[in-house]
Design a protein around this motif. Sequence first.
Motif: not given
Length: 150
Positions: A98-127
């Motif tokens: 996800a970080g590599y794709a974001a660094a390349l400026g790729k469009s990013l869709i992130v998929m995960h359950g609601s129970d891990i929103v907090h630990p993935l907040k930075e990843v989600d912010a890049a999507a």
Amino acid sequence: MKLRVYLSGEIHTDWRETIKQGVQEAGLDIEISAPNTCHEDSDDCGDKILGAETNNFWKDHKASKINGLRTRKLISDADIVVVRFGDKYKQWNAAFDAGYAAALGKSLIVMHGSDIVHPLKEVDAAAQAVCETPEQVVDILRYVMTNQLP
């Protein structure tokens, strides 16, 4: 318009097949690629191609380098990168992709359950989109390609 979509992330469920089937059923012109999802082949590619290692560090090092060649190429070629985080294991490789794709400026869709929103907040912010199901990924791709809602 044809899209190239790379499906990164957990390998313990059939989410990739669900997306592939949904894309096919929707008649979308999408080329889908993914990492090697066979644990044994992914773990052993270095040994099988370059020779066996007795030290697990070097075995993993060789395998990760070879897998990285493939992953970099497929992410670089993708128009959209979908990264799925499962709940069974910590997927450091998925976060790296996800970080590599974001660094390349790729469009990013992130998929995960609601129970891990907090630990993935930075990843989600890049999507550009964050969702919970493979069906939602297909709906996003359909909308991107056809401007049609489900």
